[in-house]
Design a protein around this motif. Structure first.
Motif, mmCIF file in Angstrom:
data_model
loop_
_atom_site.group_PDB
_atom_site.id
_atom_site.type_symbol
_atom_site.label_atom_id
_atom_site.label_comp_id
_atom_site.label_asym_id
_atom_site.label_seq_id
_atom_site.Cartn_x
_atom_site.Cartn_y
_atom_site.Cartn_z
ATOM 1 N N HIS A 1 -9.615 12.633 8.898
ATOM 2 C CA HIS A 1 -10.014 11.259 8.566
ATOM 3 C C HIS A 1 -8.873 10.260 8.771
ATOM 4 N N ASP A 2 -7.828 10.676 9.478
ATOM 5 C CA ASP A 2 -6.681 9.791 9.761
ATOM 6 C C ASP A 2 -6.067 9.212 8.483
ATOM 7 N N LEU A 3 -5.907 10.055 7.476
ATOM 8 C CA LEU A 3 -5.416 9.579 6.182
ATOM 9 C C LEU A 3 -3.981 10.000 5.886
ATOM 10 N N ILE A 4 -3.304 10.609 6.846
ATOM 11 C CA ILE A 4 -1.901 10.975 6.639
ATOM 12 C C ILE A 4 -1.023 10.034 7.451
ATOM 13 N N ASP A 5 -0.092 9.380 6.768
ATOM 14 C CA ASP A 5 0.749 8.366 7.403
ATOM 15 C C ASP A 5 2.033 8.923 7.997
ATOM 16 N N GLU A 6 2.498 10.059 7.463
ATOM 17 C CA GLU A 6 3.733 10.633 7.994
ATOM 18 C C GLU A 6 3.714 12.145 7.792
ATOM 19 N N TYR A 7 4.150 12.855 8.844
ATOM 20 C CA TYR A 7 4.228 14.316 8.831
ATOM 21 C C TYR A 7 5.696 14.719 8.829
ATOM 22 N N ARG A 8 6.099 15.522 7.859
ATOM 23 C CA ARG A 8 7.460 16.040 7.780
ATOM 24 C C ARG A 8 7.372 17.555 7.966
ATOM 25 N N LEU A 9 7.597 17.981 9.180
ATOM 26 C CA LEU A 9 7.349 19.365 9.559
ATOM 27 C C LEU A 9 8.667 20.123 9.695
ATOM 28 N N LYS B 1 -4.748 2.606 -1.109
ATOM 29 C CA LYS B 1 -4.804 1.147 -1.225
ATOM 30 C C LYS B 1 -3.934 0.620 -2.369
ATOM 31 N N LYS B 2 -3.515 1.514 -3.254
ATOM 32 C CA LYS B 2 -2.734 1.073 -4.403
ATOM 33 C C LYS B 2 -1.308 0.728 -3.984
ATOM 34 N N PRO B 3 -0.670 -0.201 -4.673
ATOM 35 C CA PRO B 3 0.732 -0.503 -4.352
ATOM 36 C C PRO B 3 1.621 0.684 -4.698
ATOM 37 N N GLY B 4 2.690 0.832 -3.958
ATOM 38 C CA GLY B 4 3.614 1.923 -4.234
ATOM 39 C C GLY B 4 4.312 2.395 -2.982
ATOM 40 N N MET C 1 0.825 -1.203 0.000
ATOM 41 C CA MET C 1 0.000 0.000 0.000
ATOM 42 C C MET C 1 0.857 1.249 0.000
ATOM 43 N N ALA C 2 0.400 2.252 -0.730
ATOM 44 C CA ALA C 2 1.106 3.539 -0.731
ATOM 45 C C ALA C 2 0.828 4.282 0.568
ATOM 46 N N GLU C 3 1.774 5.119 0.957
ATOM 47 C CA GLU C 3 1.578 5.956 2.131
ATOM 48 C C GLU C 3 1.335 7.400 1.691
ATOM 49 N N ILE C 4 0.512 8.095 2.455
ATOM 50 C CA ILE C 4 0.288 9.512 2.237
ATOM 51 C C ILE C 4 1.202 10.277 3.183
ATOM 52 N N THR C 5 2.102 11.076 2.641
ATOM 53 C CA THR C 5 3.017 11.849 3.473
ATOM 54 C C THR C 5 2.759 13.340 3.263
ATOM 55 N N LEU C 6 2.947 14.097 4.319
ATOM 56 C CA LEU C 6 2.765 15.546 4.270
ATOM 57 C C LEU C 6 4.083 16.228 4.606
ATOM 58 N N THR C 7 4.539 17.090 3.722
ATOM 59 C CA THR C 7 5.716 17.918 3.985
ATOM 60 C C THR C 7 5.268 19.375 3.978
ATOM 61 N N THR C 8 5.536 20.072 5.057
ATOM 62 C CA THR C 8 5.121 21.474 5.098
ATOM 63 C C THR C 8 6.058 22.294 5.965
#
Length: 202
Positions: free
Chosen positions: A143-151, A122-125, A1-8
């Motif tokens: 919605h708890d959809l971010i897997d990692e926060y890069r702050l 859900k997609k591979p990656g 599964m792909a992860e959703i990451t946030l960089t800000t």
């Protein structure tokens, strides 16, 4: 599964609005744009390049998409990991106001954004990366959809501006999994969600 990451990029008081320039986002009368520019250094570029190299796609809000689309298609150096990644890889644009997204390999998400992002996840990656895109990030955080926060925490206080963790954010605990410090005093903290906060008393 792909992860959703946030960089800000954030100020010490949590502001994320218009880090790169005065004209980037003057909404609500914000006149302090460009606050990260004095802190740019080689390490900043290196960390950004490392993270961009892990991307399989990008998830962008409308404003960030328009800022990126006005600049990065003009950067054609294939050895630039940011330009090559953004110009080549899929871009998913969350917007209810755009009619089309013409930048190469861009797809509009005009319906239920959290539902669409849950499907992408859900997609591979490896990673689908969010950069900036504060309103989008806030809707996904709820919605708890971010897997990692890069702050990226910059040593500056502004006293006004749009914040990432605004009033009304869903309470959340975080686990620090990595941290770096640039030569100009920018602290880069990487967090992963750790459920809801727990509380006690001294």
């Amino acid at each position: 599964m792909a992860e959703i990451t946030l960089t800000t990029f954030l100020t010490l008081d949590g502001v994320m609005q218009a880090p790169g320039g005065p004209s980037e986002d003057p909404s609500d009368g914000f006149d302090l744009g460009g606050w990260l520019v004095p802190y740019a250094d080689d390490e900043t570029g290196r960390y950004v390049a490392e993270w961009f190299s892990a991307a399989d796609g990008f998830l962008l809000g409308r404003r960030t998409y328009e800022i990126f689309a006005s600049y990065w298609p003009l950067q054609t150096d294939e050895n630039n990991p940011v330009a090559s990644g953004l110009n080549r890889l899929p871009k998913y644009v969350a917007s209810t106001t755009l009619d089309k997204a013409e930048w190469n390999n861009s797809t509009l998400i005009a319906g239920d954004v959290p539902e669409a992002v849950a499907e992408l996840r859900k997609k591979p990656g490896r990673e689908i990366q969010i950069h900036g895109s504060g309103r989008l990030a806030q809707s996904l955080m709820a919605h708890d959809l971010i897997d990692e926060y890069r702050l990226w925490i910059y040593p500056v206080v502004l006293g006004k501006g749009r914040r990432l963790f605004a009033d009304g954010a869903v309470p959340a605990a975080m686990k620090l999994v990595d941290h770096k410090l640039t030569s100009t005093g920018v602290a880069v903290h990487v967090y992963r969600p750790a459920g809801r906060p727990t509380f006690g008393s001294f």
